[in-house]
Design a protein around this motif. Sequence first.
Motif, PDB file in Angstrom:
ATOM      1  N   CYS A   1       0.846  -1.193   0.000  1.00  0.00           N
ATOM      2  CA  CYS A   1       0.000   0.000   0.000  1.00  0.00           C
ATOM      3  C   CYS A   1       0.884   1.246   0.000  1.00  0.00           C
ATOM      4  O   CYS A   1       1.105   1.876   1.043  1.00  0.00           O
ATOM      5  CB  CYS A   1      -0.934  -0.001   1.209  1.00  0.00           C
ATOM      6  N   LEU A   2       1.397   1.597  -1.159  1.00  0.00           N
ATOM      7  CA  LEU A   2       2.382   2.671  -1.256  1.00  0.00           C
ATOM      8  C   LEU A   2       1.802   4.037  -0.927  1.00  0.00           C
ATOM      9  O   LEU A   2       2.537   4.983  -0.647  1.00  0.00           O
ATOM     10  CB  LEU A   2       2.983   2.690  -2.672  1.00  0.00           C
ATOM     11  N   ASP A   3       0.455   4.157  -0.967  1.00  0.00           N
ATOM     12  CA  ASP A   3      -0.160   5.446  -0.669  1.00  0.00           C
ATOM     13  C   ASP A   3      -0.478   5.613   0.816  1.00  0.00           C
ATOM     14  O   ASP A   3      -0.960   6.666   1.241  1.00  0.00           O
ATOM     15  CB  ASP A   3      -1.425   5.661  -1.503  1.00  0.00           C
ATOM     16  N   LEU A   4      -0.212   4.590   1.625  1.00  0.00           N
ATOM     17  CA  LEU A   4      -0.413   4.717   3.068  1.00  0.00           C
ATOM     18  C   LEU A   4       0.635   5.650   3.668  1.00  0.00           C
ATOM     19  O   LEU A   4       1.771   5.717   3.188  1.00  0.00           O
ATOM     20  CB  LEU A   4      -0.284   3.354   3.755  1.00  0.00           C
ATOM     21  N   PRO A   5       0.282   6.363   4.747  1.00  0.00           N
ATOM     22  CA  PRO A   5       1.316   7.104   5.474  1.00  0.00           C
ATOM     23  C   PRO A   5       2.313   6.137   6.088  1.00  0.00           C
ATOM     24  O   PRO A   5       2.006   4.960   6.301  1.00  0.00           O
ATOM     25  CB  PRO A   5       0.521   7.858   6.546  1.00  0.00           C
ATOM     26  N   GLU A   6       3.515   6.630   6.372  1.00  0.00           N
ATOM     27  CA  GLU A   6       4.552   5.763   6.931  1.00  0.00           C
ATOM     28  C   GLU A   6       4.118   5.141   8.259  1.00  0.00           C
ATOM     29  O   GLU A   6       4.428   3.984   8.542  1.00  0.00           O
ATOM     30  CB  GLU A   6       5.852   6.555   7.127  1.00  0.00           C
ATOM     31  N   VAL A   7       3.399   5.929   9.075  1.00  0.00           N
ATOM     32  CA  VAL A   7       2.948   5.436  10.373  1.00  0.00           C
ATOM     33  C   VAL A   7       1.448   5.696  10.497  1.00  0.00           C
ATOM     34  O   VAL A   7       0.987   6.818  10.269  1.00  0.00           O
ATOM     35  CB  VAL A   7       3.685   6.123  11.544  1.00  0.00           C
ATOM     36  N   THR A   8       0.690   4.666  10.830  1.00  0.00           N
ATOM     37  CA  THR A   8      -0.733   4.835  11.114  1.00  0.00           C
ATOM     38  C   THR A   8      -0.973   4.536  12.593  1.00  0.00           C
ATOM     39  O   THR A   8      -0.232   3.775  13.214  1.00  0.00           O
ATOM     40  CB  THR A   8      -1.594   3.900  10.253  1.00  0.00           C
ATOM     41  N   TYR A   9      -2.029   5.132  13.145  1.00  0.00           N
ATOM     42  CA  TYR A   9      -2.310   5.032  14.579  1.00  0.00           C
ATOM     43  C   TYR A   9      -3.674   4.385  14.795  1.00  0.00           C
ATOM     44  O   TYR A   9      -4.635   4.666  14.073  1.00  0.00           O
ATOM     45  CB  TYR A   9      -2.277   6.413  15.225  1.00  0.00           C
ATOM     46  N   GLN A  10      -3.745   3.532  15.788  1.00  0.00           N
ATOM     47  CA  GLN A  10      -4.998   2.882  16.160  1.00  0.00           C
ATOM     48  C   GLN A  10      -5.204   3.019  17.668  1.00  0.00           C
ATOM     49  O   GLN A  10      -4.236   3.108  18.427  1.00  0.00           O
ATOM     50  CB  GLN A  10      -4.984   1.390  15.822  1.00  0.00           C
ATOM     51  N   THR A  11      -6.463   3.014  18.076  1.00  0.00           N
ATOM     52  CA  THR A  11      -6.791   3.011  19.502  1.00  0.00           C
ATOM     53  C   THR A  11      -7.696   1.825  19.799  1.00  0.00           C
ATOM     54  O   THR A  11      -8.646   1.564  19.058  1.00  0.00           O
ATOM     55  CB  THR A  11      -7.508   4.306  19.905  1.00  0.00           C
ATOM     56  N   ARG A  12      -7.391   1.119  20.850  1.00  0.00           N
ATOM     57  CA  ARG A  12      -8.247   0.032  21.315  1.00  0.00           C
ATOM     58  C   ARG A  12      -8.736   0.393  22.707  1.00  0.00           C
ATOM     59  O   ARG A  12      -7.943   0.545  23.629  1.00  0.00           O
ATOM     60  CB  ARG A  12      -7.490  -1.294  21.330  1.00  0.00           C
ATOM     61  N   HIS A  13     -10.038   0.550  22.824  1.00  0.00           N
ATOM     62  CA  HIS A  13     -10.630   0.911  24.122  1.00  0.00           C
ATOM     63  C   HIS A  13     -11.048  -0.358  24.840  1.00  0.00           C
ATOM     64  O   HIS A  13     -11.837  -1.145  24.317  1.00  0.00           O
ATOM     65  CB  HIS A  13     -11.829   1.830  23.946  1.00  0.00           C
ATOM     66  N   ILE A  14     -10.524  -0.538  26.032  1.00  0.00           N
ATOM     67  CA  ILE A  14     -10.731  -1.769  26.792  1.00  0.00           C
ATOM     68  C   ILE A  14     -11.489  -1.442  28.077  1.00  0.00           C
ATOM     69  O   ILE A  14     -11.023  -0.624  28.872  1.00  0.00           O
ATOM     70  CB  ILE A  14      -9.382  -2.428  27.141  1.00  0.00           C
ATOM     71  N   PRO A  15     -12.654  -2.032  28.281  1.00  0.00           N
ATOM     72  CA  PRO A  15     -13.402  -1.767  29.515  1.00  0.00           C
ATOM     73  C   PRO A  15     -12.599  -2.171  30.747  1.00  0.00           C
ATOM     74  O   PRO A  15     -11.932  -3.209  30.758  1.00  0.00           O
ATOM     75  CB  PRO A  15     -14.655  -2.637  29.372  1.00  0.00           C
ATOM     76  N   MET A  16     -12.663  -1.335  31.769  1.00  0.00           N
ATOM     77  CA  MET A  16     -12.024  -1.684  33.041  1.00  0.00           C
ATOM     78  C   MET A  16     -12.799  -2.803  33.721  1.00  0.00           C
ATOM     79  O   MET A  16     -14.015  -2.921  33.572  1.00  0.00           O
ATOM     80  CB  MET A  16     -12.024  -0.476  33.983  1.00  0.00           C
TER      81      MET A  16
END
Length: 530
Positions: A301-316
């Motif tokens: 995927c050459l058009d992707l940014p070098e670094v992508t960010y994800q968030t995983r929300h985990i219930p306490m």
Amino acid sequence: MQVLENKILQMTLPAGIAEEVLENAERAKLVQDYGPQKELLVYWDYDEAAALAEAVDKGTPNPNLPNVMSPILRDYQWPGIYKPFAHQKDTASFLSLRKRAFCFNEAGTGKTSAAIWAADYLMNLGRLKRVLVICPLSIMYSAWQADVFNTAMHRSCGVAHGTTDKRRKIINGEYEFVVINFDGVGTVSDEIRDAKFDLIIVDEANAYKTTSTKRWKTLAKLITPDTWLWMMTGTPAAQSPVDAFGLARMISPNRVPKFSGAWRDRVMYQLSRFRWIERHDAKQHVHHALQPAIRYTKQECLDLPEVTYQTRHIPMSDQTDKHYKLLKKQLVVEAAGEQVSAVNAAAALNKLLQISGGAVYTDKGKTIEFDVSNRLNSLKEVLDETLNKVIVFVPYIHTIDVVAKFLDSKGVTNSIIKGSVSAHERHRLINVFQSSPDPKVMIVQPQSASHGITLTAADTIVFWSPVMSVETYLQCIARMDRVGQKNRMTVVHLESSDVERRMYRMLQGKVDSHQKLVDLYKQELEGIDD
């Protein structure tokens, strides 16, 4: 395959496939008969393209067959706040033409949005009305609900999580997209069946690799001949070719035997009573079984940014949530009428972050542990979604041991760098991580390795908890984002509390000042529950 005047597909196909297309596609015409091959013209509309895709998909996978393009590429407006990448359009095109299909795009390539666009297009055509998304608990809100809002904001989306009554209410409501976690399906399976969802999307589908589990059997009962089913994972059958069986039985049961033992015998060879090894042609059998499928790696995927960010929300856990609220109330009392300094704010926030991450240190130096099983399971889900190496940054020493023991119990090879590791041993561990297949995971205390080391063998970083400094955060990411890195990279934030969410936002925004730390502290205390 060529597109003529934006309305006709011109292609040359093997004679058998061509004859099936001529029989099932209403507007298809034979142009030239070459004996073993035939040249066709097919009107580029949805029904004809779907019939063409079905004919091409039936046999043994053949890279020489044309890539059937969906009219989505011509007719769809691609709504949302982000412009789709080329590989996302290709993925949406592929899925939109297939009632049952796999998407094996790697984590970080945006397959969630691609699936939403494909579903939205089919809704526009009147082919679908409601979609059920089954996914891990940690990405129900942060990935799926957020991506529906960002990608197809004109569609309604509800998350069926919480009490059984709440789940039922969401499922029986008028939401076009309903998101539910794996284990939640079993508690409301009757309501799901009665709701008659047209499409079921299973994200991180390796959770359904074993046909003997209750989870697999529950989903199988919900699928009727009319149900669309798309299963998504970046690592199909990564641990064993046997794992392909459960997935294939869902999507393409005609490609595998009826019973798992026969499939095991096809892909594995028994050396002794308890030892089986992979047959030399196992990969070919797996590839044939897991069809139709599309796969993009991050590297492709050459058009992707070098670094992508994800968030995983985990219930306490209930225990953690209780102590977190108690500490907030105590801090409110201590702060009443007093001038809050940056030092005091940082110390208080650090305590809240410790509890969120699973262990807090008392004033007497003792450690109080909390239940972080949900966070550990979420970490394992991240690891399962990549074939490459992973760095896990864990700020607190006691939690490092918790994470390492969990990975050991799951058979995930790992090493540790923390303050007590000598410079010589640290150098050895880094060399092994960079040059050998194992360990897959390096657990790192951020303060011990935020400068001067190279870990480009990994293309994924997981922050178990946020660090307290923007400089440290950026330096952690720089361990893999440096000369020698060959892949697109992914940074995953694990979060359970408001203070973690606010801290990650500050870190990503590169906001690092004493006043902002005080502001964050005040925001957290003002948001206290009664």
